[in-house]
Design a protein around this motif. Structure first.
Motif, mmCIF file in Angstrom:
data_model
loop_
_atom_site.group_PDB
_atom_site.id
_atom_site.type_symbol
_atom_site.label_atom_id
_atom_site.label_comp_id
_atom_site.label_asym_id
_atom_site.label_seq_id
_atom_site.Cartn_x
_atom_site.Cartn_y
_atom_site.Cartn_z
ATOM 1 N N LEU A 157 2.848 -8.258 15.526
ATOM 2 C CA LEU A 157 3.758 -7.119 15.628
ATOM 3 C C LEU A 157 3.073 -5.817 16.000
ATOM 4 N N GLY A 158 1.774 -5.761 15.822
ATOM 5 C CA GLY A 158 1.033 -4.529 16.090
ATOM 6 C C GLY A 158 0.858 -3.716 14.819
ATOM 7 N N PRO A 159 -0.219 -2.941 14.749
ATOM 8 C CA PRO A 159 -0.520 -2.207 13.514
ATOM 9 C C PRO A 159 0.465 -1.091 13.181
ATOM 10 N N ASP A 160 1.237 -0.641 14.161
ATOM 11 C CA ASP A 160 2.179 0.453 13.917
ATOM 12 C C ASP A 160 3.576 -0.015 13.531
ATOM 13 N N HIS A 161 3.794 -1.309 13.510
ATOM 14 C CA HIS A 161 5.103 -1.843 13.156
ATOM 15 C C HIS A 161 5.359 -1.658 11.653
ATOM 16 N N PRO A 162 6.590 -1.322 11.259
ATOM 17 C CA PRO A 162 6.892 -1.119 9.836
ATOM 18 C C PRO A 162 6.585 -2.335 8.959
ATOM 19 N N LEU A 163 6.802 -3.547 9.461
ATOM 20 C CA LEU A 163 6.502 -4.738 8.674
ATOM 21 C C LEU A 163 4.994 -4.917 8.481
ATOM 22 N N SER A 164 4.217 -4.552 9.496
ATOM 23 C CA SER A 164 2.758 -4.589 9.356
ATOM 24 C C SER A 164 2.310 -3.619 8.269
ATOM 25 N N TYR A 165 2.892 -2.432 8.287
ATOM 26 C CA TYR A 165 2.564 -1.438 7.265
ATOM 27 C C TYR A 165 2.968 -1.928 5.877
ATOM 28 N N LEU A 166 4.161 -2.526 5.783
ATOM 29 C CA LEU A 166 4.658 -3.022 4.507
ATOM 30 C C LEU A 166 3.714 -4.052 3.897
ATOM 31 N N THR A 167 3.166 -4.934 4.716
ATOM 32 C CA THR A 167 2.303 -6.005 4.199
ATOM 33 C C THR A 167 0.934 -5.507 3.748
ATOM 34 N N THR A 168 0.610 -4.253 4.052
ATOM 35 C CA THR A 168 -0.693 -3.725 3.658
ATOM 36 C C THR A 168 -0.595 -2.532 2.701
ATOM 37 N N CYS A 169 0.609 -2.206 2.257
ATOM 38 C CA CYS A 169 0.818 -1.034 1.392
ATOM 39 C C CYS A 169 1.340 -1.474 0.017
ATOM 40 N N SER A 170 0.510 -1.338 -1.000
ATOM 41 C CA SER A 170 0.913 -1.717 -2.357
ATOM 42 C C SER A 170 2.119 -0.927 -2.838
ATOM 43 N N TRP A 171 2.141 0.352 -2.543
ATOM 44 C CA TRP A 171 3.250 1.197 -2.989
ATOM 45 C C TRP A 171 4.560 0.743 -2.354
ATOM 46 N N CYS A 172 4.516 0.391 -1.083
ATOM 47 C CA CYS A 172 5.735 -0.013 -0.371
ATOM 48 C C CYS A 172 6.212 -1.393 -0.806
ATOM 49 N N LEU A 173 5.312 -2.354 -0.808
ATOM 50 C CA LEU A 173 5.699 -3.726 -1.108
ATOM 51 C C LEU A 173 6.087 -3.905 -2.568
ATOM 52 N N SER A 174 5.497 -3.130 -3.460
ATOM 53 C CA SER A 174 5.818 -3.281 -4.885
ATOM 54 C C SER A 174 7.276 -2.974 -5.183
ATOM 55 N N VAL A 175 7.894 -2.120 -4.390
ATOM 56 C CA VAL A 175 9.319 -1.821 -4.580
ATOM 57 C C VAL A 175 10.144 -3.080 -4.349
#
Length: 103
Positions: free
Chosen positions: A37-55
């Protein structure tokens, strides 16, 4: 839901978040998502962000706890996840990684 089960459920949420975002076991999945998806895709960010994914993990686990927190198997799953989290913290605290001699 008892206070003990609630605390164990929170520990399970923390452990599952760590498993998904930072553990080596799930690195391949995260890497494939970022490459595809590329590093700038929201799903890519979600899979690497504890704060985001924990929600999202918290929402799913909390819904499951709402229905099954009074069962023995939920207690055991939550206990196992929390024990894993605490053991990992203790291992890192008691046996920190050796510092590089180049630093």
């Amino acid at each position: 839901m008892s206070t003990l089960v609630a605390v164990l459920t929170i520990g399970l949420i923390a452990r599952l978040t760590r498993l998904c975002v930072a553990d080596q076991l799930t690195y391949g999945i995260r890497a494939r998502i970022v490459v595809r998806l590329g590093p700038d895709h929201p799903l890519s960010y979600l899979t690497t962000c504890s704060w985001c994914l924990s929600v999202w993990i918290g929402a799913a686990v909390s819904c499951a706890a709402y229905f099954w927190a009074d069962t023995r198997w939920w207690f055991m799953v939550a206990l196992a996840g929390t024990a894993s989290l605490i053991t990992g913290w203790a291992a890192n605290w008691l046996d920190p990684a050796p510092e590089s001699e180049d630093a």
